[in-house]
Design a protein around this motif. Structure first.
Motif, PDB file in Angstrom:
ATOM      1  N   VAL A  25     -14.435  -3.383  -5.412  1.00  0.00           N
ATOM      2  CA  VAL A  25     -13.344  -4.121  -4.408  1.00  0.00           C
ATOM      3  C   VAL A  25     -13.589  -5.680  -4.350  1.00  0.00           C
ATOM      4  O   VAL A  25     -14.841  -5.916  -4.347  1.00  0.00           O
ATOM      5  CB  VAL A  25     -13.445  -3.299  -3.183  1.00  0.00           C
ATOM      6  N   SER A  26     -12.686  -6.627  -4.409  1.00  0.00           N
ATOM      7  CA  SER A  26     -12.596  -7.686  -4.386  1.00  0.00           C
ATOM      8  C   SER A  26     -13.361  -8.210  -3.167  1.00  0.00           C
ATOM      9  O   SER A  26     -12.810  -7.866  -1.946  1.00  0.00           O
ATOM     10  CB  SER A  26     -11.349  -8.304  -4.634  1.00  0.00           C
ATOM     11  N   PRO A  27     -14.293  -9.085  -3.026  1.00  0.00           N
ATOM     12  CA  PRO A  27     -14.786  -9.630  -1.665  1.00  0.00           C
ATOM     13  C   PRO A  27     -13.470 -10.567  -0.910  1.00  0.00           C
ATOM     14  O   PRO A  27     -13.659 -10.506   0.374  1.00  0.00           O
ATOM     15  CB  PRO A  27     -15.795 -10.826  -2.421  1.00  0.00           C
ATOM     16  N   ALA A  28     -12.655 -10.912  -1.869  1.00  0.00           N
ATOM     17  CA  ALA A  28     -11.470 -11.584  -0.938  1.00  0.00           C
ATOM     18  C   ALA A  28     -10.473 -10.741  -0.392  1.00  0.00           C
ATOM     19  O   ALA A  28      -9.463 -11.076  -0.278  1.00  0.00           O
ATOM     20  CB  ALA A  28     -10.678 -12.234  -1.908  1.00  0.00           C
ATOM     21  N   THR A  29     -10.548  -9.263  -0.527  1.00  0.00           N
ATOM     22  CA  THR A  29      -9.797  -8.331  -0.043  1.00  0.00           C
ATOM     23  C   THR A  29      -9.667  -8.468   1.476  1.00  0.00           C
ATOM     24  O   THR A  29     -10.795  -8.558   2.403  1.00  0.00           O
ATOM     25  CB  THR A  29     -10.234  -6.771  -0.309  1.00  0.00           C
ATOM     26  N   PRO A  30      -8.454  -8.616   2.130  1.00  0.00           N
ATOM     27  CA  PRO A  30      -8.336  -8.809   3.613  1.00  0.00           C
ATOM     28  C   PRO A  30      -8.950  -7.687   4.245  1.00  0.00           C
ATOM     29  O   PRO A  30      -8.698  -6.555   3.867  1.00  0.00           O
ATOM     30  CB  PRO A  30      -6.932  -8.891   3.833  1.00  0.00           C
ATOM     31  N   ILE A  31      -9.197  -7.718   5.596  1.00  0.00           N
ATOM     32  CA  ILE A  31      -9.922  -6.792   6.390  1.00  0.00           C
ATOM     33  C   ILE A  31      -9.316  -6.867   7.811  1.00  0.00           C
ATOM     34  O   ILE A  31      -9.105  -8.056   8.340  1.00  0.00           O
ATOM     35  CB  ILE A  31     -11.481  -6.460   6.580  1.00  0.00           C
ATOM     36  N   SER A  56       0.852  -1.431   0.161  1.00  0.00           N
ATOM     37  CA  SER A  56      -0.047   0.031   0.194  1.00  0.00           C
ATOM     38  C   SER A  56       0.629   1.181   0.135  1.00  0.00           C
ATOM     39  O   SER A  56       1.609   1.457   0.943  1.00  0.00           O
ATOM     40  CB  SER A  56      -0.859   0.104   1.236  1.00  0.00           C
ATOM     41  N   SER A  57       0.551   2.002  -0.975  1.00  0.00           N
ATOM     42  CA  SER A  57       1.174   3.456  -0.840  1.00  0.00           C
ATOM     43  C   SER A  57       0.241   4.604  -0.674  1.00  0.00           C
ATOM     44  O   SER A  57       0.571   5.743  -0.903  1.00  0.00           O
ATOM     45  CB  SER A  57       1.981   3.761  -2.421  1.00  0.00           C
ATOM     46  N   ALA A  58      -1.067   4.266  -0.173  1.00  0.00           N
ATOM     47  CA  ALA A  58      -1.899   5.329   0.026  1.00  0.00           C
ATOM     48  C   ALA A  58      -3.014   5.007   0.909  1.00  0.00           C
ATOM     49  O   ALA A  58      -3.280   3.692   1.235  1.00  0.00           O
ATOM     50  CB  ALA A  58      -2.694   5.730  -1.204  1.00  0.00           C
ATOM     51  N   VAL A  59      -3.181   5.876   1.923  1.00  0.00           N
ATOM     52  CA  VAL A  59      -4.303   5.514   2.981  1.00  0.00           C
ATOM     53  C   VAL A  59      -5.203   6.664   2.731  1.00  0.00           C
ATOM     54  O   VAL A  59      -5.060   7.837   2.861  1.00  0.00           O
ATOM     55  CB  VAL A  59      -3.501   5.628   4.297  1.00  0.00           C
ATOM     56  N   SER A  60      -6.585   6.124   3.257  1.00  0.00           N
ATOM     57  CA  SER A  60      -7.765   7.092   3.062  1.00  0.00           C
ATOM     58  C   SER A  60      -8.398   6.704   4.679  1.00  0.00           C
ATOM     59  O   SER A  60      -8.660   5.578   4.992  1.00  0.00           O
ATOM     60  CB  SER A  60      -8.756   6.628   2.100  1.00  0.00           C
ATOM     61  N   PHE A  61      -8.959   7.934   5.330  1.00  0.00           N
ATOM     62  CA  PHE A  61      -9.726   7.623   6.645  1.00  0.00           C
ATOM     63  C   PHE A  61     -11.286   8.187   6.119  1.00  0.00           C
ATOM     64  O   PHE A  61     -11.148   9.381   5.567  1.00  0.00           O
ATOM     65  CB  PHE A  61      -9.094   8.724   7.584  1.00  0.00           C
ATOM     66  N   TRP A  97     -16.967   4.468  -3.378  1.00  0.00           N
ATOM     67  CA  TRP A  97     -15.647   3.974  -2.711  1.00  0.00           C
ATOM     68  C   TRP A  97     -14.681   3.570  -3.472  1.00  0.00           C
ATOM     69  O   TRP A  97     -13.756   2.958  -3.011  1.00  0.00           O
ATOM     70  CB  TRP A  97     -16.302   2.724  -1.634  1.00  0.00           C
ATOM     71  N   SER A  98     -14.697   3.520  -4.860  1.00  0.00           N
ATOM     72  CA  SER A  98     -14.150   2.589  -5.741  1.00  0.00           C
ATOM     73  C   SER A  98     -12.651   3.209  -5.619  1.00  0.00           C
ATOM     74  O   SER A  98     -11.560   2.428  -5.863  1.00  0.00           O
ATOM     75  CB  SER A  98     -14.548   2.893  -7.330  1.00  0.00           C
ATOM     76  N   GLY A  99     -12.278   4.606  -5.505  1.00  0.00           N
ATOM     77  CA  GLY A  99     -11.010   5.244  -5.637  1.00  0.00           C
ATOM     78  C   GLY A  99     -10.285   5.044  -4.079  1.00  0.00           C
ATOM     79  O   GLY A  99      -9.279   5.382  -3.966  1.00  0.00           O
ATOM     80  N   GLY A 105      -8.591  -1.143  -2.654  1.00  0.00           N
ATOM     81  CA  GLY A 105      -8.399  -1.844  -3.927  1.00  0.00           C
ATOM     82  C   GLY A 105      -6.732  -2.156  -3.659  1.00  0.00           C
ATOM     83  O   GLY A 105      -6.197  -1.854  -3.008  1.00  0.00           O
ATOM     84  N   LYS A 106      -6.454  -2.489  -4.796  1.00  0.00           N
ATOM     85  CA  LYS A 106      -4.784  -2.919  -4.827  1.00  0.00           C
ATOM     86  C   LYS A 106      -4.197  -1.598  -4.584  1.00  0.00           C
ATOM     87  O   LYS A 106      -4.175  -0.708  -5.168  1.00  0.00           O
ATOM     88  CB  LYS A 106      -4.479  -3.506  -6.186  1.00  0.00           C
ATOM     89  N   GLY A 107      -3.075  -1.761  -3.577  1.00  0.00           N
ATOM     90  CA  GLY A 107      -2.211  -0.438  -3.394  1.00  0.00           C
ATOM     91  C   GLY A 107      -2.670   0.403  -2.657  1.00  0.00           C
ATOM     92  O   GLY A 107      -1.856   1.459  -2.374  1.00  0.00           O
ATOM     93  N   ARG A 108      -3.903   0.306  -1.960  1.00  0.00           N
ATOM     94  CA  ARG A 108      -4.752   1.178  -1.178  1.00  0.00           C
ATOM     95  C   ARG A 108      -4.944   0.618   0.268  1.00  0.00           C
ATOM     96  O   ARG A 108      -5.274  -0.449   0.469  1.00  0.00           O
ATOM     97  CB  ARG A 108      -5.700   1.775  -1.970  1.00  0.00           C
ATOM     98  N   THR A 109      -5.176   1.476   1.335  1.00  0.00           N
ATOM     99  CA  THR A 109      -5.590   1.097   2.486  1.00  0.00           C
ATOM    100  C   THR A 109      -6.561   2.079   2.931  1.00  0.00           C
ATOM    101  O   THR A 109      -6.402   3.299   2.540  1.00  0.00           O
ATOM    102  CB  THR A 109      -4.307   1.199   3.819  1.00  0.00           C
TER     103      THR A 109
END
Length: 262
Positions: free
Chosen positions: A190-196, A141-146, A159-161, A164-168
């Motif tokens: 966003v993939s349903p298999a994205t870790p949370i 990840s190179s970007a974080v959004s709160f 929420w698409s931006g 996803g890949k490379g983002r938190t």
């Protein structure tokens, strides 16, 4: 009363709960204040740093129930400062991250009351550190959004931006709306298999860190009886958390959703 007679309102970040994470300046101001106006999330251990003679005023906010509306909190701070008493407005986390510190700052400025802002460790930063979860990582990840999970028009948010890949994505105040948030993220690609990861009671002695996948987020909240305060972290970095995996068949290396079992 002349403006020069007004006391200063100190907007102080109390951090996520652990008193050891207070800044030195925050601890000093808490001990010196005549009046402490505090949120409900400020721990008893931090309030114990106040002078025994200091007045404590709770303006605790909970979902759909506020002890004082925000405009009355603003007026209270102004009134106390105009009385000449030293005021600490003690806020969980950092005053300027979902703390409505900006509104209180504006109210004080409008009344001619001097203000000082003392930053605090935000809930996201403190909780992630406790969970050993890097919010950024060169490989993940190179970007974080709160974002706030209780915003109006949740279904209309794009929420698409944000994930996803490379983002938190870090979601505050999202316990009650977690299922809707997960559905909207998935609908936005966003993939349903994205870790949370869910970080409950961050930095406190009863902190829990739970790992799963985005498709399981709503079920996890119910199954594990997650309570506020809790943060939701969405992204590949969530797999790094030192945590309990709560979805059967999932491991940090699961790919393409093949191991999702709901």
């Amino acid at each position: 009363m002349a403006q020069t007679e007004y006391a200063t309102v100190h907007l102080v970040g109390a951090g996520p709960g652990d008193p050891d994470l207070l800044t030195v300046r925050a601890a000093r101001l808490i001990g010196e204040a005549a009046v402490i106006v505090h949120d409900g999330l400020v721990s008893d251990e931090i309030l114990a740093l106040a002078d025994p003679g200091a007045e404590r005023i709770s303006v605790a906010k909970q979902r759909d129930r506020h002890s004082l509306p925000q405009d009355q909190i603003n007026a209270l701070l102004v009134r106390l400062a105009q009385s000449g008493r030293s005021v600490v407005r003690l806020k969980g986390g950092d005053p300027f991250i979902f703390g409505r510190g900006g509104e209180e700052l504006e109210a004080c400025r409008a009344a001619g009351v001097p203000v000082e802002v003392v930053p605090g460790i935000s809930a996201a930063i403190g909780s992630a550190a406790q969970a050993q979860l890097p919010l950024t990582h060169r490989d993940a990840s190179s970007a974080v959004s709160f974002v706030a999970g209780q915003c109006k028009g949740l279904a209309d948010q794009d929420w698409s931006g944000l994930a996803g890949k490379g983002r938190t994505l870090v979601i505050y105040m999202g316990v009650a709306t977690a299922a809707d948030i997960a559905d909207k993220l998935i609908a936005d690609g966003v993939s349903p298999a994205t870790p949370i990861a869910v970080l409950e009671n961050g930095t406190r002695t009863d902190m829990r860190t739970l790992r799963s996948l985005l498709a399981d987020l709503g079920h996890l909240m119910v199954r594990e009886q997650v309570k506020s305060p809790a943060l939701i972290v969405v992204g590949e970095v969530a797999a790094y958390a030192l945590a309990l995996d709560v979805l059967a068949g999932w491991s940090a290396g699961a790919e393409n959703g093949a191991e999702i079992i709901l």
